[in-house]
Design a protein around this motif. Structure first.
Motif, PDB file in Angstrom:
ATOM      1  N   TYR A 153      -1.532   5.741 -14.188  1.00  0.00           N
ATOM      2  CA  TYR A 153      -0.259   6.381 -14.554  1.00  0.00           C
ATOM      3  C   TYR A 153       0.798   5.309 -14.833  1.00  0.00           C
ATOM      4  O   TYR A 153       1.653   5.037 -13.985  1.00  0.00           O
ATOM      5  N   PRO A 154       0.765   4.678 -16.016  1.00  0.00           N
ATOM      6  CA  PRO A 154       1.716   3.596 -16.318  1.00  0.00           C
ATOM      7  C   PRO A 154       3.182   4.007 -16.169  1.00  0.00           C
ATOM      8  O   PRO A 154       4.024   3.168 -15.834  1.00  0.00           O
ATOM      9  N   ASP A 155       3.484   5.288 -16.345  1.00  0.00           N
ATOM     10  CA  ASP A 155       4.874   5.744 -16.201  1.00  0.00           C
ATOM     11  C   ASP A 155       5.380   5.642 -14.763  1.00  0.00           C
ATOM     12  O   ASP A 155       6.587   5.679 -14.522  1.00  0.00           O
ATOM     13  N   LEU A 156       4.469   5.474 -13.788  1.00  0.00           N
ATOM     14  CA  LEU A 156       4.873   5.320 -12.388  1.00  0.00           C
ATOM     15  C   LEU A 156       5.221   3.877 -12.026  1.00  0.00           C
ATOM     16  O   LEU A 156       5.727   3.629 -10.929  1.00  0.00           O
ATOM     17  N   ARG A 157       4.989   2.943 -12.932  1.00  0.00           N
ATOM     18  CA  ARG A 157       5.195   1.525 -12.595  1.00  0.00           C
ATOM     19  C   ARG A 157       6.601   1.212 -12.090  1.00  0.00           C
ATOM     20  O   ARG A 157       6.741   0.470 -11.112  1.00  0.00           O
ATOM     21  N   PRO A 158       7.679   1.743 -12.690  1.00  0.00           N
ATOM     22  CA  PRO A 158       9.014   1.443 -12.134  1.00  0.00           C
ATOM     23  C   PRO A 158       9.192   1.978 -10.707  1.00  0.00           C
ATOM     24  O   PRO A 158       9.821   1.319  -9.870  1.00  0.00           O
ATOM     25  N   LEU A 159       8.635   3.151 -10.426  1.00  0.00           N
ATOM     26  CA  LEU A 159       8.719   3.704  -9.074  1.00  0.00           C
ATOM     27  C   LEU A 159       7.897   2.879  -8.090  1.00  0.00           C
ATOM     28  O   LEU A 159       8.322   2.654  -6.946  1.00  0.00           O
ATOM     29  N   ILE A 160       6.748   2.417  -8.542  1.00  0.00           N
ATOM     30  CA  ILE A 160       5.896   1.583  -7.696  1.00  0.00           C
ATOM     31  C   ILE A 160       6.603   0.263  -7.391  1.00  0.00           C
ATOM     32  O   ILE A 160       6.572  -0.218  -6.254  1.00  0.00           O
ATOM     33  N   ALA A 161       7.283  -0.295  -8.393  1.00  0.00           N
ATOM     34  CA  ALA A 161       8.042  -1.537  -8.167  1.00  0.00           C
ATOM     35  C   ALA A 161       9.115  -1.317  -7.103  1.00  0.00           C
ATOM     36  O   ALA A 161       9.336  -2.179  -6.241  1.00  0.00           O
ATOM     37  N   LYS A 162       9.771  -0.164  -7.127  1.00  0.00           N
ATOM     38  CA  LYS A 162      10.790   0.170  -6.120  1.00  0.00           C
ATOM     39  C   LYS A 162      10.145   0.264  -4.733  1.00  0.00           C
ATOM     40  O   LYS A 162      10.687  -0.229  -3.743  1.00  0.00           O
ATOM     41  N   MET A 163       8.964   0.876  -4.656  1.00  0.00           N
ATOM     42  CA  MET A 163       8.277   1.000  -3.372  1.00  0.00           C
ATOM     43  C   MET A 163       7.862  -0.369  -2.844  1.00  0.00           C
ATOM     44  O   MET A 163       7.942  -0.622  -1.634  1.00  0.00           O
ATOM     45  N   GLU A 164       7.443  -1.252  -3.733  1.00  0.00           N
ATOM     46  CA  GLU A 164       7.090  -2.605  -3.313  1.00  0.00           C
ATOM     47  C   GLU A 164       8.326  -3.351  -2.794  1.00  0.00           C
ATOM     48  O   GLU A 164       8.227  -4.103  -1.815  1.00  0.00           O
ATOM     49  N   GLU A 165       9.471  -3.138  -3.417  1.00  0.00           N
ATOM     50  CA  GLU A 165      10.722  -3.721  -2.910  1.00  0.00           C
ATOM     51  C   GLU A 165      11.027  -3.178  -1.512  1.00  0.00           C
ATOM     52  O   GLU A 165      11.447  -3.926  -0.628  1.00  0.00           O
ATOM     53  N   ASP A 166      10.836  -1.870  -1.340  1.00  0.00           N
ATOM     54  CA  ASP A 166      11.034  -1.269  -0.014  1.00  0.00           C
ATOM     55  C   ASP A 166      10.113  -1.916   1.013  1.00  0.00           C
ATOM     56  O   ASP A 166      10.524  -2.159   2.154  1.00  0.00           O
ATOM     57  N   HIS A 167       8.867  -2.178   0.625  1.00  0.00           N
ATOM     58  CA  HIS A 167       7.920  -2.804   1.553  1.00  0.00           C
ATOM     59  C   HIS A 167       8.428  -4.170   1.994  1.00  0.00           C
ATOM     60  O   HIS A 167       8.300  -4.534   3.171  1.00  0.00           O
ATOM     61  N   ALA A 168       9.009  -4.934   1.064  1.00  0.00           N
ATOM     62  CA  ALA A 168       9.561  -6.246   1.415  1.00  0.00           C
ATOM     63  C   ALA A 168      10.736  -6.078   2.387  1.00  0.00           C
ATOM     64  O   ALA A 168      10.862  -6.837   3.359  1.00  0.00           O
ATOM     65  N   LEU A 169      11.591  -5.078   2.145  1.00  0.00           N
ATOM     66  CA  LEU A 169      12.717  -4.805   3.039  1.00  0.00           C
ATOM     67  C   LEU A 169      12.218  -4.425   4.430  1.00  0.00           C
ATOM     68  O   LEU A 169      12.691  -4.956   5.441  1.00  0.00           O
ATOM     69  N   VAL A 170      11.264  -3.526   4.497  1.00  0.00           N
ATOM     70  CA  VAL A 170      10.710  -3.095   5.785  1.00  0.00           C
ATOM     71  C   VAL A 170      10.049  -4.280   6.493  1.00  0.00           C
ATOM     72  O   VAL A 170      10.200  -4.440   7.710  1.00  0.00           O
ATOM     73  N   SER A 171       9.366  -5.127   5.750  1.00  0.00           N
ATOM     74  CA  SER A 171       8.747  -6.309   6.342  1.00  0.00           C
ATOM     75  C   SER A 171       9.804  -7.190   7.014  1.00  0.00           C
ATOM     76  O   SER A 171       9.593  -7.686   8.130  1.00  0.00           O
ATOM     77  N   GLY A 172      10.936  -7.365   6.363  1.00  0.00           N
ATOM     78  CA  GLY A 172      12.026  -8.135   6.960  1.00  0.00           C
ATOM     79  C   GLY A 172      12.549  -7.489   8.227  1.00  0.00           C
ATOM     80  O   GLY A 172      12.842  -8.179   9.220  1.00  0.00           O
ATOM     81  N   LEU A 173      12.671  -6.164   8.222  1.00  0.00           N
ATOM     82  CA  LEU A 173      13.128  -5.445   9.418  1.00  0.00           C
ATOM     83  C   LEU A 173      12.124  -5.570  10.557  1.00  0.00           C
ATOM     84  O   LEU A 173      12.502  -5.714  11.723  1.00  0.00           O
ATOM     85  N   LEU A 174      10.840  -5.525  10.216  1.00  0.00           N
ATOM     86  CA  LEU A 174       9.807  -5.692  11.245  1.00  0.00           C
ATOM     87  C   LEU A 174       9.862  -7.099  11.833  1.00  0.00           C
ATOM     88  O   LEU A 174       9.713  -7.272  13.056  1.00  0.00           O
TER      89      LEU A 174
END
Length: 170
Positions: free
Chosen positions: A77-98
């Motif tokens: 689903y190439p149209d999901l790529r921008p949303l997936i990029a946002k989720m990956e950014e969230d993962h980096a944020l959560v990693s910092g919080l952890l």
């Protein structure tokens, strides 16, 4: 019967929601233990171990998504790529919080006092807010796409980092 020919009893998106439910419950237990202590209850002697186990599970889940589900969804689903990029950014944020929570926990003795518990509670509150927002975003945006992935895409653990409830049919 070979695993690739077995029917899935739970779709990947439904497994994502179940994994999130379990992680939410674990985070709620951590918060409740800390709050109980601050309200005069028993000292949470296993607080550090409990927090570190939660941190490890959440990290495994996000790493699994980054390596499994997100590439599979982006390819299909190439149209999901921008949303997936946002989720990956969230993962980096959560990693910092952890990492921040783990840093606070490193300074907490085995027998924490109220000040130690209050610092842990503050970290858990911030983490809870971000994790809830992130989980909700994922559930709103990718559950249907995950549910449409074929069984050949992998196991729940391959795609989502943690074992799910999937079981093979007869």
């Amino acid at each position: 019967m070979p695993p690739e020919s077995r029917a899935r009893l739970a779709a990947f998106g439904d497994e994502l929601v179940a994994i999130h439910r379990g992680l939410r419950a674990e985070l709620a237990r951590l918060r409740a233990e800390t709050d109980d202590y601050l309200a005069g209850g028993a000292r949470p002697r296993a607080l550090k171990a409990h927090c570190l186990a939660f941190c490890a599970a959440l990290t495994r889940h996000h790493t699994g998504e980054d390596r499994g589900a997100f590439p599979a969804l982006a390819a299909r689903y190439p149209d999901l790529r921008p949303l997936i990029a946002k989720m990956e950014e969230d993962h980096a944020l959560v990693s910092g919080l952890l990492q921040s929570l783990e840093g606070v926990l490193d300074g907490v003795p085995a027998d924490p006092d109220e000040r130690d518990a209050a610092r842990v509670r503050g970290e858990l509150e911030g983490l809870s807010a971000i994790v809830e927002s992130h989980f909700g975003f994922e559930e709103r945006t990718i559950v249907a796409a995950l549910n449409a992935l074929p069984a050949e895409a992998g196991s729940t653990e391959d795609l989502l980092g943690l074992p799910g409830t999937e079981t093979a049919g007869p």
